[in-house]
Every structure is written in structure tokens, then in C-alpha cells.
Design a protein around this motif. Sequence first.
Motif, PDB file in Angstrom:
ATOM      1  N   THR A 223       0.809  -1.221   0.000  1.00  0.00           N
ATOM      2  CA  THR A 223       0.000   0.000   0.000  1.00  0.00           C
ATOM      3  C   THR A 223       0.842   1.271   0.000  1.00  0.00           C
ATOM      4  OG1 THR A 223      -0.181  -0.020   2.404  1.00  0.00           O
ATOM      5  CG2 THR A 223      -1.936  -1.125   1.160  1.00  0.00           C
ATOM      6  N   GLY A 224       2.159   1.130   0.009  1.00  0.00           N
ATOM      7  CA  GLY A 224       3.030   2.292  -0.046  1.00  0.00           C
ATOM      8  C   GLY A 224       3.277   2.949   1.300  1.00  0.00           C
ATOM      9  N   LYS A 225       2.884   2.309   2.389  1.00  0.00           N
ATOM     10  CA  LYS A 225       3.125   2.873   3.720  1.00  0.00           C
ATOM     11  C   LYS A 225       4.598   2.788   4.105  1.00  0.00           C
ATOM     12  CE  LYS A 225      -1.494   1.998   5.459  1.00  0.00           C
ATOM     13  NZ  LYS A 225      -2.314   1.231   6.398  1.00  0.00           N
ATOM     14  N   ILE A 226       5.327   1.905   3.437  1.00  0.00           N
ATOM     15  CA  ILE A 226       6.772   1.793   3.640  1.00  0.00           C
ATOM     16  C   ILE A 226       7.433   2.283   2.362  1.00  0.00           C
ATOM     17  CG2 ILE A 226       8.706   0.225   3.994  1.00  0.00           C
ATOM     18  CD1 ILE A 226       6.837  -1.547   5.614  1.00  0.00           C
ATOM     19  N   ALA A 227       8.283   3.274   2.483  1.00  0.00           N
ATOM     20  CA  ALA A 227       8.963   3.838   1.313  1.00  0.00           C
ATOM     21  C   ALA A 227       9.869   2.788   0.680  1.00  0.00           C
ATOM     22  CB  ALA A 227       9.784   5.052   1.730  1.00  0.00           C
ATOM     23  N   SER A 228      10.023   2.886  -0.616  1.00  0.00           N
ATOM     24  CA  SER A 228      10.835   1.897  -1.335  1.00  0.00           C
ATOM     25  C   SER A 228      12.261   1.832  -0.795  1.00  0.00           C
ATOM     26  CB  SER A 228      10.832   2.181  -2.837  1.00  0.00           C
ATOM     27  OG  SER A 228      11.372   3.468  -3.090  1.00  0.00           O
ATOM     28  N   GLU A 229      12.765   2.967  -0.306  1.00  0.00           N
ATOM     29  CA  GLU A 229      14.120   2.995   0.235  1.00  0.00           C
ATOM     30  C   GLU A 229      14.220   2.200   1.543  1.00  0.00           C
ATOM     31  OE1 GLU A 229      12.348   6.165   0.042  1.00  0.00           O
ATOM     32  OE2 GLU A 229      12.759   6.104  -2.094  1.00  0.00           O
ATOM     33  N   GLU A 230      13.122   2.007   2.214  1.00  0.00           N
ATOM     34  CA  GLU A 230      13.113   1.327   3.510  1.00  0.00           C
ATOM     35  C   GLU A 230      12.778  -0.156   3.415  1.00  0.00           C
ATOM     36  OE1 GLU A 230      10.213   3.551   5.654  1.00  0.00           O
ATOM     37  OE2 GLU A 230      11.511   5.274   5.908  1.00  0.00           O
ATOM     38  N   VAL A 231      12.366  -0.616   2.260  1.00  0.00           N
ATOM     39  CA  VAL A 231      11.907  -1.997   2.117  1.00  0.00           C
ATOM     40  C   VAL A 231      12.994  -2.990   2.512  1.00  0.00           C
ATOM     41  CG1 VAL A 231      11.184  -3.744   0.445  1.00  0.00           C
ATOM     42  CG2 VAL A 231      10.102  -1.497   0.439  1.00  0.00           C
ATOM     43  N   GLU A 232      14.205  -2.796   2.057  1.00  0.00           N
ATOM     44  CA  GLU A 232      15.272  -3.748   2.377  1.00  0.00           C
ATOM     45  C   GLU A 232      15.535  -3.787   3.882  1.00  0.00           C
ATOM     46  OE1 GLU A 232      17.531  -6.848   2.068  1.00  0.00           O
ATOM     47  OE2 GLU A 232      16.438  -6.046   0.347  1.00  0.00           O
ATOM     48  N   GLN A 233      15.437  -2.644   4.540  1.00  0.00           N
ATOM     49  CA  GLN A 233      15.615  -2.626   5.997  1.00  0.00           C
ATOM     50  C   GLN A 233      14.503  -3.409   6.692  1.00  0.00           C
ATOM     51  OE1 GLN A 233      15.688   1.500   7.028  1.00  0.00           O
ATOM     52  NE2 GLN A 233      17.717   1.847   6.153  1.00  0.00           N
ATOM     53  N   VAL A 234      13.293  -3.276   6.198  1.00  0.00           N
ATOM     54  CA  VAL A 234      12.164  -4.003   6.764  1.00  0.00           C
ATOM     55  C   VAL A 234      12.362  -5.503   6.563  1.00  0.00           C
ATOM     56  CG1 VAL A 234       9.686  -4.445   6.517  1.00  0.00           C
ATOM     57  CG2 VAL A 234      10.541  -2.093   6.557  1.00  0.00           C
ATOM     58  N   ILE A 235      12.779  -5.902   5.366  1.00  0.00           N
ATOM     59  CA  ILE A 235      13.008  -7.322   5.086  1.00  0.00           C
ATOM     60  C   ILE A 235      14.118  -7.858   5.984  1.00  0.00           C
ATOM     61  CG2 ILE A 235      13.802  -8.972   3.354  1.00  0.00           C
ATOM     62  CD1 ILE A 235      12.329  -7.230   1.245  1.00  0.00           C
ATOM     63  N   ALA A 236      15.187  -7.098   6.146  1.00  0.00           N
ATOM     64  CA  ALA A 236      16.288  -7.540   7.010  1.00  0.00           C
ATOM     65  C   ALA A 236      15.816  -7.683   8.455  1.00  0.00           C
ATOM     66  CB  ALA A 236      17.449  -6.550   6.928  1.00  0.00           C
ATOM     67  N   GLY A 237      14.976  -6.781   8.905  1.00  0.00           N
ATOM     68  CA  GLY A 237      14.431  -6.878  10.258  1.00  0.00           C
ATOM     69  C   GLY A 237      13.546  -8.105  10.427  1.00  0.00           C
ATOM     70  N   LEU A 238      12.739  -8.390   9.420  1.00  0.00           N
ATOM     71  CA  LEU A 238      11.896  -9.579   9.477  1.00  0.00           C
ATOM     72  C   LEU A 238      12.744 -10.852   9.483  1.00  0.00           C
ATOM     73  CD1 LEU A 238       9.071  -8.544   7.027  1.00  0.00           C
ATOM     74  CD2 LEU A 238       8.822  -8.980   9.475  1.00  0.00           C
ATOM     75  N   ARG A 239      13.838 -10.833   8.730  1.00  0.00           N
ATOM     76  CA  ARG A 239      14.735 -11.997   8.716  1.00  0.00           C
ATOM     77  C   ARG A 239      15.325 -12.214  10.110  1.00  0.00           C
ATOM     78  NH1 ARG A 239      19.871 -14.189   7.565  1.00  0.00           N
ATOM     79  NH2 ARG A 239      19.850 -15.693   5.852  1.00  0.00           N
ATOM     80  N   ARG A 240      15.699 -11.124  10.769  1.00  0.00           N
ATOM     81  CA  ARG A 240      16.210 -11.240  12.141  1.00  0.00           C
ATOM     82  C   ARG A 240      15.128 -11.791  13.070  1.00  0.00           C
ATOM     83  NH1 ARG A 240      18.615  -6.429  10.636  1.00  0.00           N
ATOM     84  NH2 ARG A 240      17.007  -5.173  11.665  1.00  0.00           N
ATOM     85  N   ASP A 241      13.903 -11.320  12.889  1.00  0.00           N
ATOM     86  CA  ASP A 241      12.794 -11.840  13.702  1.00  0.00           C
ATOM     87  C   ASP A 241      12.613 -13.335  13.463  1.00  0.00           C
ATOM     88  OD1 ASP A 241      12.253  -9.340  14.787  1.00  0.00           O
ATOM     89  OD2 ASP A 241      10.690  -8.882  13.309  1.00  0.00           O
ATOM     90  N   ALA A 242      12.689 -13.756  12.205  1.00  0.00           N
ATOM     91  CA  ALA A 242      12.552 -15.184  11.884  1.00  0.00           C
ATOM     92  C   ALA A 242      13.667 -15.990  12.545  1.00  0.00           C
ATOM     93  CB  ALA A 242      12.570 -15.393  10.363  1.00  0.00           C
ATOM     94  N   GLU A 243      14.879 -15.463  12.513  1.00  0.00           N
ATOM     95  CA  GLU A 243      16.014 -16.139  13.152  1.00  0.00           C
ATOM     96  C   GLU A 243      15.821 -16.222  14.667  1.00  0.00           C
ATOM     97  OE1 GLU A 243      18.943 -17.597  12.475  1.00  0.00           O
ATOM     98  OE2 GLU A 243      19.090 -17.324  10.323  1.00  0.00           O
ATOM     99  N   ARG A 244      15.251 -15.190  15.254  1.00  0.00           N
ATOM    100  CA  ARG A 244      14.998 -15.197  16.695  1.00  0.00           C
ATOM    101  C   ARG A 244      13.941 -16.240  17.046  1.00  0.00           C
ATOM    102  NH1 ARG A 244      10.971 -12.885  19.129  1.00  0.00           N
ATOM    103  NH2 ARG A 244      10.554 -11.448  17.409  1.00  0.00           N
ATOM    104  N   LEU A 245      12.889 -16.298  16.242  1.00  0.00           N
ATOM    105  CA  LEU A 245      11.807 -17.241  16.503  1.00  0.00           C
ATOM    106  C   LEU A 245      12.193 -18.683  16.158  1.00  0.00           C
ATOM    107  CD1 LEU A 245       8.913 -15.057  15.082  1.00  0.00           C
ATOM    108  CD2 LEU A 245       9.202 -15.737  17.482  1.00  0.00           C
ATOM    109  N   PHE A 246      12.975 -18.837  15.092  1.00  0.00           N
ATOM    110  CA  PHE A 246      13.390 -20.151  14.612  1.00  0.00           C
ATOM    111  C   PHE A 246      14.879 -20.090  14.268  1.00  0.00           C
ATOM    112  CE2 PHE A 246       8.908 -19.734  13.506  1.00  0.00           C
ATOM    113  CZ  PHE A 246       8.383 -20.898  14.040  1.00  0.00           C
ATOM    114  N   PRO A 247      15.744 -20.246  15.269  1.00  0.00           N
ATOM    115  CA  PRO A 247      17.192 -20.126  15.032  1.00  0.00           C
ATOM    116  C   PRO A 247      17.673 -21.022  13.882  1.00  0.00           C
ATOM    117  CG  PRO A 247      16.735 -20.247  17.375  1.00  0.00           C
ATOM    118  CD  PRO A 247      15.426 -20.534  16.667  1.00  0.00           C
ATOM    119  N   GLY A 248      18.551 -20.430  13.066  1.00  0.00           N
ATOM    120  CA  GLY A 248      19.141 -21.169  11.953  1.00  0.00           C
ATOM    121  C   GLY A 248      18.280 -21.239  10.704  1.00  0.00           C
ATOM    122  N   THR A 249      17.239 -20.420  10.640  1.00  0.00           N
ATOM    123  CA  THR A 249      16.325 -20.509   9.495  1.00  0.00           C
ATOM    124  C   THR A 249      16.421 -19.317   8.543  1.00  0.00           C
ATOM    125  OG1 THR A 249      14.542 -19.469  10.752  1.00  0.00           O
ATOM    126  CG2 THR A 249      14.651 -21.886  10.790  1.00  0.00           C
ATOM    127  N   GLY A 250      17.512 -18.583   8.587  1.00  0.00           N
ATOM    128  CA  GLY A 250      17.653 -17.424   7.706  1.00  0.00           C
ATOM    129  C   GLY A 250      17.539 -17.778   6.237  1.00  0.00           C
TER     130      GLY A 250
END
Length: 83
Positions: free
Chosen positions: A32-59
Motif C-alpha cells: 500500500t506504499g506505507k513503507i517507502a521503497s528505500e526502507e523496504v530492504e531494511q524491513v526485510i532484514a528486520g523480518l529476517r532477524r525476527d525469523a532467526e529469533r523465533l526459529f534459530p538457523g532458518t535465515g
Amino acid sequence: MVLHNIEEIADEESRLQQLRSLVDRAQEEIRTGKIASEEVEQVIAGLRRDAERLFPGTGNTFDLIYRPRLERAAREAQERVAV
């Protein structure tokens, strides 16, 4: 990982639901454009860290399943803006 009891299964289901919710919310905000295109990679990286925290070793699994979905949402949002 073999789950041995109901509590372990319930815990894994809870963590999976939490990850799905985080990814779904981010995808909707990207789409919906609430996250600027310049910030998308940061958001994805943060979600990847969250996934690793919830499920270690699953990056790598995150990169195979969720990253393409989020990047596709970002591309589609950019295409809508460009039109």
C-alpha cells in the motif's frame, strides 16, 4: 527437529503464527506504499532477524519463502506508482 509433546507443538505453532503475522503486516504496508521503497530492504532484514529469533538457523529458509514475496510486493507497489 522432532517435537515430543503437545507443549512443544503449541509453542512452534505460536511462533509460526507470530512470524506469519509480522510478514503479512509488512507485506500489506509495502503493497500500500506505507513503507517507502528505500526502507523496504531494511524491513526485510528486520523480518529476517525476527525469523532467526523465533526459529534459530532458518535465515536461508526465510530467504527462500518470504523474501521473494516481500520483494514482489515492493516491485508491484513501484509499478503502481510509476503508472
